[in-house]
Design an enzyme around this catalytic site. Structure first.
Site, PDB file in Angstrom:
ATOM      1  CG  ASP A   1      -1.712   1.247   1.372  1.00 54.72           C
ATOM      2  OD1 ASP A   1      -2.405   1.604   0.406  1.00 54.72           O
ATOM      3  OD2 ASP A   1      -1.631   1.909   2.433  1.00 54.72           O
ATOM      4  CB  VAL A   2       0.849   4.188  -1.944  1.00 55.51           C
ATOM      5  CG1 VAL A   2       1.583   5.508  -2.169  1.00 55.51           C
ATOM      6  CG2 VAL A   2       1.185   3.183  -3.052  1.00 55.51           C
TER       7      VAL A   2
END
Lengths: 221, 221
Positions: free
Chosen positions: A11-12
């Site tokens: 995930d970012v």
């Protein structure tokens, strides 16, 4: 340890990249209000993505991010202007990655590396490009390609399709407990990056591992 | 005014019934912490319903309400005990209705009256029965019958099926902006009961009417 893992998928926002500078920008534009604006903004950003998913009214994360900012400013009776919006949205494109990120990614280069985000493709690509990390990733995957938000099984299924692997060959990492629950529900191996020392979500879907930052994942290389 | 409306359908928690006494009970058990516990509890209660909907892992609202309470107490590092849980869950079954509710419902008795809630059937029936209002309602509809949470179209569709009417013959009322957006998205007529003077949700689905309490709806009788 775990040679069965063939890809690390990250995930970012909040996981690889620190969204703190968004809060700082809020505080610069609305002095003394940065913390509460950015908190409500983030909460409504997620809520609007979830609501639109459930209603079958997909819109891009960039539009949702604008809408939720507007709601947050309205809540605190603060002035909304196009200039402030653009300045705050721009902050999302120039976030710093957490200090350990580059070193850890470099150690995992012999496996497939990917980012997978609810962020729109344009937000995501600009951020990763600006960070200088883009050469380290094999894939940049946005839910916008299928218009299905995390944590739907359809969203993780699309990411798996892009990777071309089996579910259990993927280790998914996120600082968001709900995202980890969704990935576990889908069938990925999961590691929750609990940067803020939060309690576990009560969703009866425990992650395989919990680490305080991404350093811990090198044991899966 | 609007004889085309054949049924008034009401959300329950926060719309007809004041959940303030849950906050008071929280404060009694955890002095000085009632406000923050009940706020986070409610937020996680909704979030868990939404997440389970998106993940395809339905659980009853009563279980979700317990899970979200546990999460809230863990967040504030407060002790979770079976006694406190039972005492707080019991507060949900004995809420007061808002002062105007009985009078307004009585004026609308010539139309079909229904409640429609994410609450489990047992929570809902006990609450309405304890309130003394049950004889005023033709239908008590719980999403639990179809295991699809609001704001999915499937949930409102089930309620419509029970009413046996056309979408535009139903006026749906809720104090929750997201619920009103979902009902509007489905095709009901909608009135947002904005008891807390909140900003409109930025979901591009405006309600047909906004009232500060349910007194305003008698113009639809």
């Amino acid at each position: 340890m775990n040679s069965s893992v063939k890809a690390f998928m990250f995930d970012v926002y909040g996981t690889l990249f620190d969204v703190h500078s968004v809060k700082e920008k809020c505080d610069e534009l609305y002095p003394g209000k940065g913390e509460e604006i950015s908190f409500l903004w983030r909460q409504k950003q997620l809520e609007y993505a979830f609501l639109r998913q459930m209603m079958g009214r997909y819109d891009t994360f960039i539009n949702i991010t604008r809408d939720s900012l507007k709601y947050a400013l309205n809540t605190f009776k603060l002035e909304y202007s196009k200039e402030n919006e653009q300045s705050l949205m721009a902050a999302y494109k120039n976030l710093s990655y957490y200090p350990e990120v580059e070193n850890v990614l470099t150690q995992l280069r012999h496996k497939k590396l990917a980012v997978f985000s609810n962020g729109s493709r344009d937000m995501l690509e600009t951020l990763i490009h600006n960070s200088g990390l883009s050469s380290l990733f094999d894939e940049m995957i946005s839910v916008d390609d299928v218009k299905q938000y995390k944590p739907t099984p359809a969203s993780y299924g699309y990411a798996l399709h892009i990777l071309g692997l089996e579910r259990e060959e993927v280790l998914f990492l996120s600082s968001n407990g709900w995202d980890i629950a969704g990935a576990k529900n889908f069938g990925f191996k999961t590691a929750w990056i609990n940067r803020n020392n939060l309690p576990m979500e009560e969703l009866s879907l425990e992650p395989d591992r919990v680490y305080p930052d991404i350093n811990g994942i090198v044991e899966w290389r």
